[in-house]
Scaffold this motif. Structure first.
Motif, PDB file in Angstrom:
ATOM      1  N   GLY A  41      -2.579   1.405 -45.544  1.00  0.00           N
ATOM      2  CA  GLY A  41      -2.283   2.726 -46.089  1.00  0.00           C
ATOM      3  C   GLY A  41      -1.044   3.322 -45.451  1.00  0.00           C
ATOM      4  N   ARG A  42      -0.340   4.139 -46.207  1.00  0.00           N
ATOM      5  CA  ARG A  42       0.874   4.808 -45.729  1.00  0.00           C
ATOM      6  C   ARG A  42       0.794   6.275 -46.106  1.00  0.00           C
ATOM      7  NH1 ARG A  42       4.868   5.238 -42.245  1.00  0.00           N
ATOM      8  NH2 ARG A  42       6.611   6.374 -43.096  1.00  0.00           N
ATOM      9  N   TYR A  43       1.131   7.152 -45.169  1.00  0.00           N
ATOM     10  CA  TYR A  43       1.159   8.599 -45.383  1.00  0.00           C
ATOM     11  C   TYR A  43       2.549   9.093 -45.017  1.00  0.00           C
ATOM     12  CZ  TYR A  43       0.783  13.494 -44.053  1.00  0.00           C
ATOM     13  OH  TYR A  43       1.002  14.837 -43.922  1.00  0.00           O
ATOM     14  N   GLU A  44       3.075  10.005 -45.813  1.00  0.00           N
ATOM     15  CA  GLU A  44       4.395  10.577 -45.539  1.00  0.00           C
ATOM     16  C   GLU A  44       4.348  12.077 -45.798  1.00  0.00           C
ATOM     17  OE1 GLU A  44       8.214  10.033 -44.213  1.00  0.00           O
ATOM     18  OE2 GLU A  44       6.927   8.341 -44.683  1.00  0.00           O
ATOM     19  N   ASN A  45       4.754  12.865 -44.791  1.00  0.00           N
ATOM     20  CA  ASN A  45       4.912  14.311 -44.953  1.00  0.00           C
ATOM     21  C   ASN A  45       6.390  14.547 -45.219  1.00  0.00           C
ATOM     22  OD1 ASN A  45       5.563  17.094 -44.191  1.00  0.00           O
ATOM     23  ND2 ASN A  45       3.415  17.212 -43.564  1.00  0.00           N
ATOM     24  N   GLN A  46       6.718  14.916 -46.478  1.00  0.00           N
ATOM     25  CA  GLN A  46       8.112  15.062 -46.882  1.00  0.00           C
ATOM     26  C   GLN A  46       8.805  16.215 -46.164  1.00  0.00           C
ATOM     27  OE1 GLN A  46       9.548  12.794 -49.004  1.00  0.00           O
ATOM     28  NE2 GLN A  46       7.585  11.758 -48.811  1.00  0.00           N
ATOM     29  N   ALA A  47       8.092  17.296 -45.876  1.00  0.00           N
ATOM     30  CA  ALA A  47       8.696  18.456 -45.213  1.00  0.00           C
ATOM     31  C   ALA A  47       9.074  18.138 -43.767  1.00  0.00           C
ATOM     32  CB  ALA A  47       7.742  19.648 -45.255  1.00  0.00           C
ATOM     33  N   LEU A  48       8.261  17.355 -43.087  1.00  0.00           N
ATOM     34  CA  LEU A  48       8.537  16.982 -41.695  1.00  0.00           C
ATOM     35  C   LEU A  48       9.360  15.704 -41.589  1.00  0.00           C
ATOM     36  CD1 LEU A  48       5.026  17.657 -40.115  1.00  0.00           C
ATOM     37  CD2 LEU A  48       7.118  19.001 -39.800  1.00  0.00           C
ATOM     38  N   ASN A  49       9.480  14.990 -42.715  1.00  0.00           N
ATOM     39  CA  ASN A  49      10.158  13.705 -42.731  1.00  0.00           C
ATOM     40  C   ASN A  49       9.529  12.737 -41.721  1.00  0.00           C
ATOM     41  OD1 ASN A  49      11.981  11.911 -43.820  1.00  0.00           O
ATOM     42  ND2 ASN A  49      13.554  12.379 -42.290  1.00  0.00           N
ATOM     43  N   LEU A  50       8.205  12.772 -41.658  1.00  0.00           N
ATOM     44  CA  LEU A  50       7.435  11.906 -40.763  1.00  0.00           C
ATOM     45  C   LEU A  50       6.274  11.299 -41.527  1.00  0.00           C
ATOM     46  CD1 LEU A  50       7.218  14.116 -37.563  1.00  0.00           C
ATOM     47  CD2 LEU A  50       8.531  12.014 -37.816  1.00  0.00           C
ATOM     48  N   GLY A  51       5.862  10.148 -41.080  1.00  0.00           N
ATOM     49  CA  GLY A  51       4.723   9.499 -41.716  1.00  0.00           C
ATOM     50  C   GLY A  51       4.017   8.591 -40.749  1.00  0.00           C
ATOM     51  N   GLY A  52       3.017   7.925 -41.257  1.00  0.00           N
ATOM     52  CA  GLY A  52       2.253   7.011 -40.431  1.00  0.00           C
ATOM     53  C   GLY A  52       1.651   5.903 -41.275  1.00  0.00           C
ATOM     54  N   ASN A  53       1.188   4.874 -40.594  1.00  0.00           N
ATOM     55  CA  ASN A  53       0.562   3.714 -41.233  1.00  0.00           C
ATOM     56  C   ASN A  53      -0.849   3.545 -40.698  1.00  0.00           C
ATOM     57  OD1 ASN A  53       2.991   2.577 -42.604  1.00  0.00           O
ATOM     58  ND2 ASN A  53       3.724   2.517 -40.502  1.00  0.00           N
TER      59      ASN A  53
END
Length: 143
Positions: A41-53
């Motif tokens: 799975g991949r998550y991305e917070n567009q406002a923070l320009n950060l994500g995780g796996n």
């Protein structure tokens, strides 16, 4: 939640645009009574320009000691951003789990589990009770 937004606030907000996706693969080998699985799975917070796996994979064996019992081993990593994890010196959010369960009633399973978490620095043991019920009793699926 430790990420500084630069305006005195930290972490994600309800108004942030977020994107996420995941894939799952499973295969059962009937001649071995063995199943394999893998998930990502991949998550991305567009406002923070950060994500995780996040990911996990494992193996299950069926009908080893009694009919309808299961023995499994799995490894997984919780949703994590490696750069932030290292920056904040957080533990690796992984878990190794061994479990065994068996059917005690038609709709109830009882099991035990042993887990190693957070960089394999913490050990947890536990019991599980799993129940299953059909919310569409008039509908029968082919066996």
């Amino acid at each position: 939640f430790q990420v500084d937004r630069g305006d005195g606030r930290t972490g994600p907000l309800r108004s942030d645009r977020e994107e996420a996706y995941g894939v799952n693969a499973e295969y059962f080998f009937p001649q071995l009574n063995m199943g394999l699985f893998g998930r990502y799975g991949r998550y991305e917070n567009q406002a923070l320009n950060l994500g995780g796996n996040t990911y996990s994979f494992g193996i299950n064996f069926l009908d080893l000691i009694t009919k309808d019992d299961r023995l499994g081993l799995a490894y997984g990593r919780g949703l994590s951003n490696e750069q932030l994890r290292r920056e904040f010196k957080d533990s690796v959010p992984d878990v190794l789990e061994a479990f065994y369960d068996f059917r005690i009633f038609p709709n109830v399973r009882l099991g035990v589990t042993l887990q190693e978490r957070n960089g394999f620095s913490e050990t947890y043991g536990g019991f599980r009770v799993k129940t299953e019920f059909d919310i569409t009793p008039g509908r029968r699926l082919a066996p």
